[in-house]
Design a protein around this motif. Structure first.
Motif, mmCIF file in Angstrom:
data_model
loop_
_atom_site.group_PDB
_atom_site.id
_atom_site.type_symbol
_atom_site.label_atom_id
_atom_site.label_comp_id
_atom_site.label_asym_id
_atom_site.label_seq_id
_atom_site.Cartn_x
_atom_site.Cartn_y
_atom_site.Cartn_z
ATOM 1 N N UNK A 61 -0.362 34.435 -14.552
ATOM 2 C CA UNK A 61 0.232 34.409 -13.215
ATOM 3 C C UNK A 61 -0.356 33.291 -12.362
ATOM 4 N N UNK A 62 -1.622 32.960 -12.586
ATOM 5 C CA UNK A 62 -2.208 31.819 -11.878
ATOM 6 C C UNK A 62 -1.506 30.534 -12.274
ATOM 7 N N UNK A 63 -1.132 30.438 -13.536
ATOM 8 C CA UNK A 63 -0.363 29.289 -14.009
ATOM 9 C C UNK A 63 0.972 29.217 -13.281
ATOM 10 N N UNK A 64 1.647 30.332 -13.196
ATOM 11 C CA UNK A 64 2.931 30.385 -12.509
ATOM 12 C C UNK A 64 2.765 30.067 -11.020
ATOM 13 N N UNK A 65 1.703 30.582 -10.421
ATOM 14 C CA UNK A 65 1.436 30.333 -9.008
ATOM 15 C C UNK A 65 1.161 28.850 -8.757
ATOM 16 N N UNK A 66 0.442 28.210 -9.680
ATOM 17 C CA UNK A 66 0.162 26.776 -9.544
ATOM 18 C C UNK A 66 1.456 25.966 -9.604
ATOM 19 N N UNK A 67 2.356 26.364 -10.471
ATOM 20 C CA UNK A 67 3.638 25.663 -10.578
ATOM 21 C C UNK A 67 4.475 25.850 -9.317
ATOM 22 N N UNK A 68 4.509 27.062 -8.798
ATOM 23 C CA UNK A 68 5.257 27.348 -7.576
ATOM 24 C C UNK A 68 4.619 26.624 -6.384
ATOM 25 N N UNK A 69 3.303 26.626 -6.325
ATOM 26 C CA UNK A 69 2.598 25.911 -5.251
ATOM 27 C C UNK A 69 2.873 24.420 -5.302
ATOM 28 N N UNK A 70 2.896 23.899 -6.496
ATOM 29 C CA UNK A 70 3.132 22.460 -6.663
ATOM 30 C C UNK A 70 4.520 22.075 -6.165
ATOM 31 N N UNK A 71 5.471 22.965 -6.361
ATOM 32 C CA UNK A 71 6.829 22.699 -5.882
ATOM 33 C C UNK A 71 6.916 22.861 -4.371
ATOM 34 N N UNK A 72 6.028 23.645 -3.793
ATOM 35 C CA UNK A 72 6.061 23.857 -2.348
ATOM 36 C C UNK A 72 7.237 24.715 -1.950
ATOM 37 N N UNK A 73 7.657 24.547 -0.713
ATOM 38 C CA UNK A 73 8.836 25.258 -0.237
ATOM 39 C C UNK A 73 9.850 24.237 0.222
ATOM 40 N N UNK A 74 11.033 24.695 0.523
ATOM 41 C CA UNK A 74 12.094 23.787 0.938
ATOM 42 C C UNK A 74 11.712 23.055 2.221
#
Length: 135
Positions: A61-74
């Motif tokens: 889940x930390x891996x997934x969180x890092x990917x989501x964080x890297x994308x940021x938000x709109x």
């Protein structure tokens, strides 16, 4: 992927954390590739199948969180919130690359909300919260 055949849970955890580091630090041109995103998601899915060791699930889940964080938000990617021009452009590219996998990411995070370990649930909650700001 992520040491799935390894009998030692610490190796599986370390593999997921190494992939997390890759997601955090890799060049945007590498993260934007469909193959990279798919591989990272497959690694996360594989770690979530480990029902015995919660630290392996949390590393995934930390891996997934890092990917989501890297994308940021709109709003981050639009450039109105983030000050740097190239950083905003990189976030926009990563967000556009990861956005087709939004439903898959949400499914993984939501399935982890019912985990018995509170730390795993906390990371899953953060992922769901970040995804709520995506288009």
């Amino acid at each position: 992927l992520c040491g799935g055949k390894q009998p030692a849970w610490t190796v599986r955890e370390a593999a997921a954390l190494a992939a997390c580091s890759l997601a955090e630090r890799a060049a945007p041109s590498r993260i934007c590739k469909h193959v990279t995103i798919t591989t990272l998601l497959e690694c996360t899915i594989q770690t979530q199948k480990d029902r015995k060791f919660w630290r392996v699930r949390m590393a995934g889940l930390k891996l997934l969180h890092a990917l989501v964080d890297r994308a940021g938000s709109f709003s981050d990617a639009s450039g109105s919130v983030v000050a740097g021009g190239s950083d905003a452009a990189d976030r926009q590219l990563i967000l556009e690359a990861v956005l087709p996998e939004k439903e898959r990411i949400q499914k993984i995070a939501r399935s982890s909300l019912t985990d018995n370990e509170a730390k795993v649930t906390a990371v899953a909650t953060e992922i769901c919260g970040a995804l709520s700001w995506w288009p």
